[in-house]
Structures are given as C-alpha cells and as structure tokens.
Design a protein around this motif. Structure first.
Motif, short mmCIF file in Angstrom:
data_model
loop_
_atom_site.label_atom_id
_atom_site.label_comp_id
_atom_site.label_asym_id
_atom_site.label_seq_id
_atom_site.Cartn_x
_atom_site.Cartn_y
_atom_site.Cartn_z
N SER A 27 -47.13 13.03 115.83
CA SER A 27 -48.26 13.37 116.68
C SER A 27 -47.81 13.60 118.12
O SER A 27 -46.96 12.87 118.65
CB SER A 27 -49.31 12.25 116.64
N ALA A 28 -48.37 14.63 118.75
CA ALA A 28 -48.01 14.93 120.13
C ALA A 28 -48.54 13.84 121.06
O ALA A 28 -49.58 13.24 120.81
CB ALA A 28 -48.59 16.28 120.52
N SER A 29 -47.81 13.57 122.11
CA SER A 29 -48.24 12.59 123.11
C SER A 29 -49.18 13.25 124.09
O SER A 29 -48.99 14.40 124.50
CB SER A 29 -47.02 12.02 123.85
N PHE A 30 -50.20 12.51 124.51
CA PHE A 30 -51.13 13.04 125.49
C PHE A 30 -50.43 13.25 126.82
O PHE A 30 -49.50 12.52 127.18
CB PHE A 30 -52.31 12.08 125.67
N THR A 31 -50.87 14.26 127.55
CA THR A 31 -50.25 14.59 128.83
C THR A 31 -51.26 14.45 129.96
O THR A 31 -52.47 14.32 129.73
CB THR A 31 -49.71 16.03 128.81
N ALA A 32 -50.76 14.48 131.19
CA ALA A 32 -51.60 14.26 132.36
C ALA A 32 -52.64 15.35 132.52
O ALA A 32 -52.48 16.49 132.06
CB ALA A 32 -50.72 14.20 133.61
N LEU A 33 -53.73 14.99 133.18
CA LEU A 33 -54.76 15.95 133.56
C LEU A 33 -54.43 16.48 134.96
O LEU A 33 -54.44 15.72 135.93
CB LEU A 33 -56.14 15.29 133.57
N ARG A 34 -54.12 17.76 135.05
CA ARG A 34 -53.82 18.38 136.35
C ARG A 34 -55.11 19.00 136.89
O ARG A 34 -55.72 19.86 136.25
CB ARG A 34 -52.74 19.44 136.21
N VAL A 35 -55.51 18.55 138.07
CA VAL A 35 -56.80 18.93 138.65
C VAL A 35 -56.61 19.99 139.73
O VAL A 35 -55.84 19.79 140.68
CB VAL A 35 -57.52 17.70 139.23
N PHE A 36 -57.32 21.11 139.58
CA PHE A 36 -57.28 22.21 140.54
C PHE A 36 -58.66 22.37 141.17
O PHE A 36 -59.68 22.24 140.49
CB PHE A 36 -56.92 23.54 139.84
#
Length: 344
Positions: A27-36
């Motif tokens: 399973s893929a690991s969750f990644t950060a939420l990049r906020v624009f």
C-alpha cells in the motif's frame, strides 16, 4: 485483496488470461497536503486562521495512517488557478497519495471552517468511494478531486439540493470539452456518472451536503475521472488522441470554475432551463426502460427530470406521465426503476 488467498489468485489468473499484467504492491504511504493560495494574502490569512490567529509557525504531524502534514507551498499552482476564470476556490490543496479526497475535506472541519471554498486534488487515492457503498478505484493517471463550498441558504439552488449532483455532472462534461478544446462526445448517465458516447464509464460525481449554521449550506462535491490512465482503462487521453500528460490540476481548476458558473446560472435562470441544458448532455433522451408501478411492470420512455430531481417518464402504452427512482438494489441505476409518485 490479500495475496495467497483464493479470491486473489483467481483474480490474478483471470486478468492474466486477458493479457493484463499485474503484480502485488505494498500500500502506498500517504503524503503531505501542499496548500496553494490564489493570492499570497489569502494563503497567509488561511494559515493564520488554522493557527488560531497567532504568528507561531504551525507544527503538523508526521505522515501516518491517521494524520498527514500540511505544507505551505510558496509558489502559486498556476495550472489549477490559471485554468479557471473567476476567484473560486480560494485555496487549492494537492497531495500525491491520500485515503479519500472526499473524506478528508468532509471530515476535516479545521481545513474548511475558515473558508467558503477549497479544492483538494490527489494523484492516487486508496479508499475512494462512489455512490452508496461502492468503491472507486483510483490508480495513477486518474483525477481524484473534491471541492468544498458553501451556499447561502436563501439561494434558489439551496431549495433544489437534489440538483447539485446534476449541476456538477454538467459542469464536468462541459469543462472537459472547454479544457481540451475539443468535443469528445462525453455524456452523463443519470444520475451522476460520466460516460463516453459509446457508453463506457470514465468517471463519476459524489455529493455530500449539510447545514452550516442557519444561513449557509455546506457542500463537498467529488469528481473522479480517468484522465491519463494506462490501457486497458479508457481515459480522456486515449479518447482525445492526446499524450497521457493532460494536466489533472488544470482540469480540476476548469471544473471548479464551471461548477461556480453553473450554480450562478441556476440561481439566475431556475431549474427549468437547467434541465433543458442537462438533457442535451445525457445518454437517455427517448430511451425506453422497464418501470414497476405498484406491482405491475410497464415500459416507459424517458423524457426529462421532474421538479424534485426524479427521472420523468411516459408510459409507452397509455401516455401517462410519472416520476421514477432506482430500486436501491441494482448495480445499474437505470434498471428496475420504481414509480415514486404520479405527476403532471
């Protein structure tokens, strides 16, 4: 599905029989939420609100199954914001891997509470969902996008909330044509699926709704589309003949702007004109379906959508008009329709 089990092995064998390569992956690991932010001022204000109005830099957790970090993106995501034609939404969030874009926005009030609009796009989601309890498989190449927005409770569309899914579906098919600058014959399958002209599903729409105090209604609309998926999955890139490099961020921005425009148009013109435009883009005009009226089955011709958002049909034998809904048990929403009321 667990490797080594009977179901897993049977599925792998079936896929290989049809020449489809497959292999087990972790399973893929969750990644950060990049906020624009649409503007630096909006972005600064948003993060100040998230921190409770202090100047203290936020301390966000390390990515785990329960939480992911939030990162301020110093640059503006031009592909998303440039494809739109208005100031909607205010904030755009991107992540490579999430559980579900819809669940994150709908269940994370700290992300949405300061805002009237925010969009979240993921490259991959591992727990995507569709109508009811259906799961939506979202491999790389898909567009997994959710948009949170609020509506004044006195807006005309607020009294016609069943139409929101239709508004989003129409906005999606129109935005695809506009963004790709060509018509691919994309159509809507009632109530909220996106199909090719050859009646192959390539996407769908999901809507959550609740009140937000006494003066606002909160909506979270999800759009899943096959955009750059590899074969054998049919996608927009294969339909259009374009390379598999269509910008999902750009398309998400175009859909967001189109949703805002369709809502404004609905509020100005009402649902009657909207239904006329919606029916121009669906698969069903004039189609004959089987309908259960009481305990009697009959054949009926689809004509439109009624004032409540139900499917409007005409009895093929008697000419009687009435409205129908799905039976709630069929995989195909157009099968086993049930009369819900007599009208017109």
């Amino acid at each position: 599905m667990i490797p080594g089990t009977g179901n897993h092995d049977n599925l792998v064998g079936a896929l290989k029989h049809f020449g489809i390569a497959c292999q087990d992956q972790n399973s893929a690991s969750f990644t950060a939420l990049r906020v624009f932010g649409r503007t630096p001022k909006i972005l600064d204000w948003y993060f100040s609100e998230l921190q409770g109005g202090t100047d203290t830099p936020p301390e966000f957790p390390v990515s785990t199954e329960e939480s992911v970090p939030i990162v301020i993106a110093p640059e503006k995501d031009t592909e998303f914001f440039a494809s739109g034609s208005n100031d909607f939404p205010q904030i755009f969030v991107h992540s490579e891997v999430v559980s579900s874009t819809q669940d994150i926005l709908w269940n994370s009030s700290f992300l949405t509470s300061p805002l009237s609009s925010i969009g979240l796009l993921a490259d991959v989601q591992i727990s995507g969902r569709g109508r009811g309890k259906n799961q939506w498989i979202s491999p790389k190449g898909s567009m997994c996008f959710s948009l949170f927005l609020t509506l004044p409770s006195n807006a005309p569309v607020a009294s016609k909330l069943p139409f929101i899914q239709y508004i989003v579906a129409l906005a999606t098919v129109n935005a695809i044509d506009n963004f790709l600058q060509r018509s691919l014959g994309i159509r809507i399958k009632w109530p909220n699926d996106i199909y090719t002209a050859d009646e192959v599903k390539i996407g769908g729409v999901l809507v959550n709704c609740s009140t937000r105090g006494s003066k606002e209604i909160s909506l979270c609309v999800g759009v899943g589309l096959n955009v750059n998926n590899s074969t054998p999955t049919l996608s927009l890139s294969t339909l259009s003949g374009l390379p598999p490099s269509i910008s999902t961020a750009g398309l998400a921005g175009a859909i967001s702007s189109q949703i805002a425009a369709e809502i404004e148009r609905f509020n100005e013109q009402g649902h009657t004109q909207f239904v006329s435009r919606f029916c121009e883009r669906w698969l069903h005009q004039g189609a004959v379906v089987s309908v259960c009226v009481g305990r009697v089955n009959c054949r009926a011709r689809i004509t439109s959508i009624d004032d409540y958002g139900y499917l409007s049909v005409v009895n093929a034998s008697t000419g009687e008009r009435f409205s129908v809904q799905p039976d709630g048990n069929s995989f195909d929403m157009m099968e086993n329709l049930i009369a819900v009321k007599k009208s017109l």
